[in-house]
Design a protein around this motif. Structure first.
Motif, PDB file in Angstrom:
ATOM      1  N   LEU A   1       0.823  -1.211   0.000  1.00 26.28           N
ATOM      2  CA  LEU A   1       0.000   0.000   0.000  1.00 26.28           C
ATOM      3  C   LEU A   1       0.858   1.263   0.000  1.00 26.28           C
ATOM      4  N   LEU A   2       1.873   1.292   0.848  1.00 24.95           N
ATOM      5  CA  LEU A   2       2.722   2.474   0.935  1.00 24.95           C
ATOM      6  C   LEU A   2       3.477   2.701  -0.373  1.00 24.95           C
ATOM      7  N   GLU A   3       4.006   1.627  -0.950  1.00 21.35           N
ATOM      8  CA  GLU A   3       4.760   1.764  -2.199  1.00 21.35           C
ATOM      9  C   GLU A   3       3.851   2.185  -3.353  1.00 21.35           C
ATOM     10  N   LYS A   4       2.680   1.568  -3.457  1.00 19.50           N
ATOM     11  CA  LYS A   4       1.755   1.894  -4.537  1.00 19.50           C
ATOM     12  C   LYS A   4       1.202   3.298  -4.369  1.00 19.50           C
ATOM     13  N   GLY A   5       0.986   3.722  -3.121  1.00 21.52           N
ATOM     14  CA  GLY A   5       0.518   5.075  -2.876  1.00 21.52           C
ATOM     15  C   GLY A   5       1.515   6.113  -3.375  1.00 21.52           C
ATOM     16  N   ARG A   6       2.793   5.875  -3.112  1.00 25.69           N
ATOM     17  CA  ARG A   6       3.824   6.796  -3.608  1.00 25.69           C
ATOM     18  C   ARG A   6       3.850   6.809  -5.132  1.00 25.69           C
ATOM     19  N   GLU A   7       3.689   5.628  -5.722  1.00 28.73           N
ATOM     20  CA  GLU A   7       3.729   5.525  -7.184  1.00 28.73           C
ATOM     21  C   GLU A   7       2.576   6.277  -7.832  1.00 28.73           C
ATOM     22  N   LEU A   8       1.385   6.198  -7.229  1.00 29.95           N
ATOM     23  CA  LEU A   8       0.199   6.814  -7.816  1.00 29.95           C
ATOM     24  C   LEU A   8      -0.059   8.226  -7.318  1.00 29.95           C
ATOM     25  N   GLY A   9       0.740   8.672  -6.360  1.00 33.42           N
ATOM     26  CA  GLY A   9       0.521  10.003  -5.814  1.00 33.42           C
ATOM     27  C   GLY A   9      -0.691  10.095  -4.906  1.00 33.42           C
ATOM     28  N   LEU A  10      -1.065   8.976  -4.299  1.00 35.96           N
ATOM     29  CA  LEU A  10      -2.193   8.946  -3.366  1.00 35.96           C
ATOM     30  C   LEU A  10      -1.647   8.919  -1.945  1.00 35.96           C
ATOM     31  N   SER A  11      -2.101   9.839  -1.118  1.00 32.71           N
ATOM     32  CA  SER A  11      -1.529  10.008   0.212  1.00 32.71           C
ATOM     33  C   SER A  11      -1.944   8.894   1.166  1.00 32.71           C
ATOM     34  N   THR A  12      -0.964   8.359   1.867  1.00 35.96           N
ATOM     35  CA  THR A  12      -1.222   7.421   2.974  1.00 35.96           C
ATOM     36  C   THR A  12      -0.748   8.040   4.291  1.00 35.96           C
ATOM     37  N   ALA A  13      -0.575   9.357   4.293  1.00 34.51           N
ATOM     38  CA  ALA A  13       0.038  10.040   5.438  1.00 34.51           C
ATOM     39  C   ALA A  13      -0.795   9.957   6.705  1.00 34.51           C
ATOM     40  N   SER A  14      -2.100   9.686   6.572  1.00 35.26           N
ATOM     41  CA  SER A  14      -2.940   9.614   7.775  1.00 35.26           C
ATOM     42  C   SER A  14      -2.606   8.384   8.615  1.00 35.26           C
ATOM     43  N   LEU A  15      -2.063   7.335   7.977  1.00 32.97           N
ATOM     44  CA  LEU A  15      -1.739   6.113   8.711  1.00 32.97           C
ATOM     45  C   LEU A  15      -0.522   6.352   9.596  1.00 32.97           C
ATOM     46  N   LYS A  16      -0.713   6.204  10.900  1.00 31.52           N
ATOM     47  CA  LYS A  16       0.363   6.449  11.862  1.00 31.52           C
ATOM     48  C   LYS A  16       0.720   5.213  12.685  1.00 31.52           C
ATOM     49  N   LYS A  17      -0.278   4.381  12.972  1.00 34.71           N
ATOM     50  CA  LYS A  17      -0.077   3.216  13.831  1.00 34.71           C
ATOM     51  C   LYS A  17      -0.567   1.961  13.123  1.00 34.71           C
ATOM     52  N   GLY A  18      -0.008   0.818  13.505  1.00 35.17           N
ATOM     53  CA  GLY A  18      -0.451  -0.420  12.901  1.00 35.17           C
ATOM     54  C   GLY A  18      -0.275  -1.600  13.824  1.00 35.17           C
ATOM     55  N   LEU A  19      -1.227  -2.525  13.777  1.00 37.87           N
ATOM     56  CA  LEU A  19      -1.083  -3.823  14.430  1.00 37.87           C
ATOM     57  C   LEU A  19      -1.064  -4.858  13.318  1.00 37.87           C
ATOM     58  N   VAL A  20       0.053  -5.558  13.201  1.00 43.89           N
ATOM     59  CA  VAL A  20       0.222  -6.497  12.090  1.00 43.89           C
ATOM     60  C   VAL A  20       0.363  -7.913  12.622  1.00 43.89           C
ATOM     61  N   GLY A  21       0.065  -8.869  11.760  1.00 45.04           N
ATOM     62  CA  GLY A  21       0.173 -10.277  12.135  1.00 45.04           C
ATOM     63  C   GLY A  21      -0.004 -11.128  10.903  1.00 45.04           C
ATOM     64  N   GLY A  22      -0.048 -12.440  11.117  1.00 46.81           N
ATOM     65  CA  GLY A  22      -0.267 -13.367  10.022  1.00 46.81           C
ATOM     66  C   GLY A  22       0.995 -13.808   9.324  1.00 46.81           C
ATOM     67  N   GLU A  23       2.110 -13.108   9.554  1.00 45.84           N
ATOM     68  CA  GLU A  23       3.386 -13.468   8.943  1.00 45.84           C
ATOM     69  C   GLU A  23       4.501 -12.801   9.724  1.00 45.84           C
TER      70      GLU A  23
END
Length: 451
Positions: free
Chosen positions: A221-243
């Motif tokens: 998501l972050l890489e594709k957002g930069r490529e398309l010029g779509l902001s992901t700047a609102s995302l500040k925190k994350g809980l990740v799992g599954g891998e």
């Protein structure tokens, strides 16, 4: 009167200054209180053990009464006499690997169910296939699967919009995360998996603060957002799992603006352990008892020794899990977390006691590889190799043939379709010389290294 007024002035000044002096301490106290999901996280180990043993005795009594399976395996157990972890360690183990045949013999859940149908919110299917019953949230138990504790530790707070990319289809992770976020007081955007550009449009428009999902998809998501010029700047925190979350990927996500912590849980158990801001091991959930045992047995290993994770969940009377052997490997860490939480810590997920491997958040088993091979009689031997490139998982099925075939490309394509059908994941298929496959008994070889 003028003198009296003057004499009062210093008192007012002193009172005002004393209030100012208290404010920094009040702010510190508020910040400390905000760190913890509830007061149970900082109670003394003795108080925790006392409460857990009482809950364990109640769970055993209920399971014996309401569940056909536990009524049988606990028939000689008197719940009131289970007064210690040592006594718990003498109870029978229920293995994850035993659930599928048991469920087929006695659907839907192999006799483990101990609640009324009206107490069940959902049934889910995990690879195997295995089925799980999810307890309906109630006013008293808003989050039966308890991931809200891990989300809080990761920085999720009431009112935060959560962008949830765990799957809502068949498997429980999407629904489980949503219930936990709602229990905190957070709205959820149910993104699920795939549709990357649509998800980026939603992120740019809705501006979620918290991401939940696999770390590899957040990277996409972050890489594709930069490529398309779509902001992901609102995302500040994350809980990740599954891998796995290797340090290099965590650093890459942080450079992209998102601080992530990870959690460890399973479809049957809910939350088992989670990271805190200290990032020193994973802290056990307050509603589980975890034992580390020698793989294939129920016997606890010495402190610090790597062994199989066995879990008892204290807060789920609908689908009880008592000494449930996960097949995962981990070890107990000494001491307590610097964050102030006082529960036991484990090192986190350290692999599988068998060859079952998690790829892109999905378990792949030797039995599934065998199913693929069974569909193609041309195959003499197969070995699934799992690798990681740029922190993205990939798998390749290497097959050796019984005899030469006219069109190896067509066979490889057909085997690839079978692999995707059985494992629900895409992978390459490579026809190799029989002598090139190691004679080490491995059906699945995990070649990933985490740096």
């Amino acid at each position: 009167m003028a003198k009296a007024a003057k004499s009062k002035a210093p008192k007012k000044k002193a009172a005002k200054s004393s209030i100012k002096a208290v404010k920094p301490r009040a702010r510190m106290a508020k910040a400390a209180a905000d760190e913890y999901f509830d007061s149970r996280e900082t109670r003394t180990p003795a108080a925790r053990l006392k409460a857990q043993i009482a809950a364990l005795q109640a769970l055993l009594a209920h399971a014996k009464k309401a569940s056909p399976y536990y009524r049988e395996i606990l028939k000689n157990v008197q719940p009131a006499k289970i007064t210690s972890l040592e006594a718990l360690a003498k109870l029978p183990v229920t293995r994850k690997s035993d659930l599928a045949p048991r469920q087929k013999a006695k659907p839907p859940l192999g006799g483990l169910e101990a609640g009324k149908p009206s107490e069940i919110a959902n049934f889910f299917q995990s690879p195997g296939p295995l089925y799980e019953a999810y307890m309906r949230p109630t006013a008293a138990v808003k989050d039966p699967w308890r991931f809200s504790r891990a989300m809080w530790a990761a920085g999720c707070r009431p009112g935060d919009l959560v962008h949830n990319t765990f799957s809502y289809h068949l498997t429980p992770a999407g629904r489980l995360t949503e219930v936990s976020a709602n229990a905190i007081g957070c709205p959820v955007f149910p993104a699920g998996v795939g549709n990357t550009e649509l998800q980026l449009d939603a992120i740019a428009q809705l501006k979620p603060r918290v991401y939940c999902g696999t770390p590899s998809f957040l990277k996409i998501l972050l890489e594709k957002g930069r490529e398309l010029g779509l902001s992901t700047a609102s995302l500040k925190k994350g809980l990740v799992g599954g891998e796995a979350l290797p340090p290099s990927l965590r650093a890459e996500l942080k450079a992209g603006g998102v601080d992530v912590l990870q959690s460890y849980g399973t479809a049957e158990l809910g939350l088992v352990a989670y990271e805190s801001s200290a990032m020193e091991g994973m802290i056990l959930d307050e509603d589980v008892i975890v034992e580390i045992v020698r793989p294939g047995t129920g016997d606890p290993v010495a402190p610090g020794e790597v062994g199989e994770v066995v879990v008892t969940v204290l807060g789920n009377p609908v689908y009880p899990m008592i000494r449930f052997a996960t097949g995962d490997l981990s070890a107990i860490l000494p001491g307590f977390s610097p964050c102030g939480r006082t529960n036991t810590r484990i090192k986190g997920w350290m692999g599988r006691a068998d060859q079952t491997t998690k790829i892109k958040g999905m378990f792949v088993t030797p039995g599934q590889v065998a199913q693929v091979v069974a569909r193609h009689p041309e195959i003499a031997k197969a070995r699934l190799e799992v690798a990681s490139r740029n922190n993205l998982d990939s798998m390749a099925l290497k097959i050796a043939l019984k005899r030469p075939v006219a069109d190896t490309a067509a066979l490889a394509k057909a085997v690839g379709e079978s692999l995707q059908s059985v494992c629900k994941l895409r992978g390459q298929v490579e026809v190799v010389d029989p002598g090139s496959l190691p004679n080490d008994g491995k059906v699945i070889a995990d070649l990933r290294t985490y740096q």
